[in-house]
Design an enzyme around this catalytic site. Sequence first.
Site: not given
Length: 168
Positions: A128, A146
């Site tokens: 991330d 995402d």
Amino acid sequence: MAAASGTSTSALGRMWPWLAWALVILVADQVTKSLILDAYRLGDATPITSFFNIVRAHNTGAAFSFLADAGGWQRWAFTGIGVAATIFIVWQLRAHPEQKLFCFALSSILGGAVGNVVDRMMHGYVVDFLDFYARGYHFPAFNLADSAITVGAVCLVLDELLRMKKAK
């Protein structure tokens, strides 16, 4: 028998644009994650604005780090869920290639899901790097995969609302 084969080939041919979109998302996701892995160490951050950083974070859990500290089994569980979702989505794309919003939504989810499965298989965690915050609150870091999954989910809801409105 020939008619059935022609129909199958036609449906398969009409789903290729959706698979191509999923591939674009997958490639963009993996390229950006590779750039982050090459340029940042775990925990490094670069402030971009007063509400956004580029960071390197590792997520061993699901969305918002759900089950991140579960001991390792979640890697395989979430990988299995991703593989099952991929099979289901490809089946739906093949069955409904003419439903543009529906297929856009599913192919966005597909590209994102496969991107995160690739991370889990290669690294044991999802990379991330997008970190938004305001007034001391940090939204959990996330990535392009995402984002694609979220856009796809919103489009699925919109598609269903439009379908319900049309049915009235």
